[in-house]
Design a protein around this motif. Structure first.
Motif, short mmCIF file in Angstrom:
data_model
loop_
_atom_site.label_atom_id
_atom_site.label_comp_id
_atom_site.label_asym_id
_atom_site.label_seq_id
_atom_site.Cartn_x
_atom_site.Cartn_y
_atom_site.Cartn_z
N THR A 223 -38.58 -3.02 -68.61
CA THR A 223 -40.05 -2.53 -68.92
C THR A 223 -40.42 -3.36 -67.37
O THR A 223 -39.93 -4.72 -67.75
CB THR A 223 -41.48 -2.66 -69.30
OG1 THR A 223 -41.41 -4.24 -70.02
CG2 THR A 223 -41.34 -1.60 -70.39
N GLN B 26 -42.03 8.00 -68.28
CA GLN B 26 -42.38 6.90 -67.78
C GLN B 26 -43.54 6.64 -69.09
O GLN B 26 -43.68 7.46 -70.12
CB GLN B 26 -43.14 6.83 -67.08
CG GLN B 26 -42.34 6.56 -65.22
CD GLN B 26 -41.46 5.38 -65.57
OE1 GLN B 26 -41.67 4.25 -65.61
NE2 GLN B 26 -40.02 5.80 -65.82
N THR C 189 -37.74 -7.34 -59.05
CA THR C 189 -38.48 -8.29 -58.84
C THR C 189 -38.92 -7.92 -57.25
O THR C 189 -40.34 -8.11 -56.70
CB THR C 189 -38.83 -10.02 -59.41
OG1 THR C 189 -38.99 -9.53 -60.81
CG2 THR C 189 -40.31 -10.14 -58.51
N THR D 219 -43.93 -4.84 -65.20
CA THR D 219 -45.51 -4.08 -65.38
C THR D 219 -46.05 -4.85 -64.16
O THR D 219 -45.68 -5.91 -63.15
CB THR D 219 -46.05 -5.59 -66.09
OG1 THR D 219 -45.63 -4.64 -67.32
CG2 THR D 219 -47.65 -5.45 -65.92
N THR E 167 -48.32 -5.28 -60.43
CA THR E 167 -50.42 -5.62 -60.84
C THR E 167 -50.07 -5.38 -59.03
O THR E 167 -49.18 -5.04 -58.30
CB THR E 167 -50.54 -6.28 -61.23
OG1 THR E 167 -50.59 -6.79 -62.37
CG2 THR E 167 -52.32 -6.60 -60.55
N ASP F 24 -39.80 -7.20 -68.09
CA ASP F 24 -39.18 -8.01 -69.12
C ASP F 24 -37.97 -6.89 -69.49
O ASP F 24 -37.85 -5.43 -69.88
CB ASP F 24 -40.06 -7.26 -70.06
CG ASP F 24 -39.88 -7.79 -71.44
OD1 ASP F 24 -38.91 -7.37 -72.74
OD2 ASP F 24 -40.27 -8.00 -72.86
N VAL G 50 -53.15 -2.15 -62.90
CA VAL G 50 -51.65 -2.11 -63.47
C VAL G 50 -51.21 -0.98 -63.82
O VAL G 50 -51.43 -0.43 -64.37
CB VAL G 50 -52.00 -3.04 -64.60
CG1 VAL G 50 -50.57 -3.60 -65.53
CG2 VAL G 50 -52.69 -5.06 -64.15
N GLY G 51 -49.37 -1.09 -63.07
CA GLY G 51 -48.84 0.13 -63.81
C GLY G 51 -47.51 -0.32 -64.86
O GLY G 51 -46.87 -1.19 -64.35
N ILE G 52 -47.14 0.26 -65.74
CA ILE G 52 -45.97 -0.21 -66.48
C ILE G 52 -45.02 0.95 -66.18
O ILE G 52 -45.29 1.98 -66.40
CB ILE G 52 -46.09 -0.79 -67.83
CG1 ILE G 52 -47.52 -1.44 -68.08
CG2 ILE G 52 -45.23 -0.66 -68.35
CD1 ILE G 52 -47.73 -1.85 -69.60
N TYR G 53 -43.99 0.37 -65.90
CA TYR G 53 -42.70 1.43 -65.59
C TYR G 53 -41.34 0.84 -66.14
O TYR G 53 -41.30 -0.16 -66.38
CB TYR G 53 -42.29 1.28 -64.37
CG TYR G 53 -43.73 1.63 -62.80
CD1 TYR G 53 -43.62 2.66 -62.77
CD2 TYR G 53 -44.11 0.25 -62.83
CE1 TYR G 53 -45.01 3.00 -62.15
CE2 TYR G 53 -45.19 0.61 -61.73
CZ TYR G 53 -45.71 1.83 -61.76
OH TYR G 53 -46.29 2.06 -61.32
N ARG G 54 -40.80 1.85 -66.70
CA ARG G 54 -39.97 1.95 -67.47
C ARG G 54 -38.72 1.67 -66.53
O ARG G 54 -38.37 2.63 -65.72
CB ARG G 54 -39.54 3.54 -68.56
CG ARG G 54 -38.13 2.69 -69.61
CD ARG G 54 -37.97 3.80 -70.47
NE ARG G 54 -37.25 3.76 -70.89
CZ ARG G 54 -35.97 4.86 -70.93
NH1 ARG G 54 -36.23 5.52 -70.06
NH2 ARG G 54 -34.39 4.69 -71.53
#
Length: 71
Positions: A41, A70, A21, A43, A45, A36, A3-7
């Motif tokens: 952000t 990030q 998306t 997220t 997967t 979001d 899982v990576g979270i990117y701004r």
């Protein structure tokens, strides 16, 4: 799974969410994308860690920016 979270800069609405998306889902190995807009952000997967350059290219193709810094 990874899982990576990117701004992501520049998103403002549901259309933005859809564009980002759709582009990120095209990256090989991506299994889920959650945007979001309020927190700027995304997220992601995936089956394995993603190359940040691939994520940046997808975000830019959607018309937005993935900053160098990030979360």
């Amino acid at each position: 799974m990874t899982v990576g979270i990117y701004r992501v800069v520049g998103m403002a609405c549901g259309h933005c969410e859809r564009f980002v998306t759709e582009e990120i889902e095209q990256i090989p190995g991506v299994t889920a994308v959650a945007v979001d807009v309020e927190l700027d952000t995304v997220t992601v997967t995936s089956e394995a860690p993603l190359d940040i350059a691939e994520v940046r290219a997808a975000v830019e193709e959607a018309g937005y920016e993935l900053p160098d810094t990030q979360p």
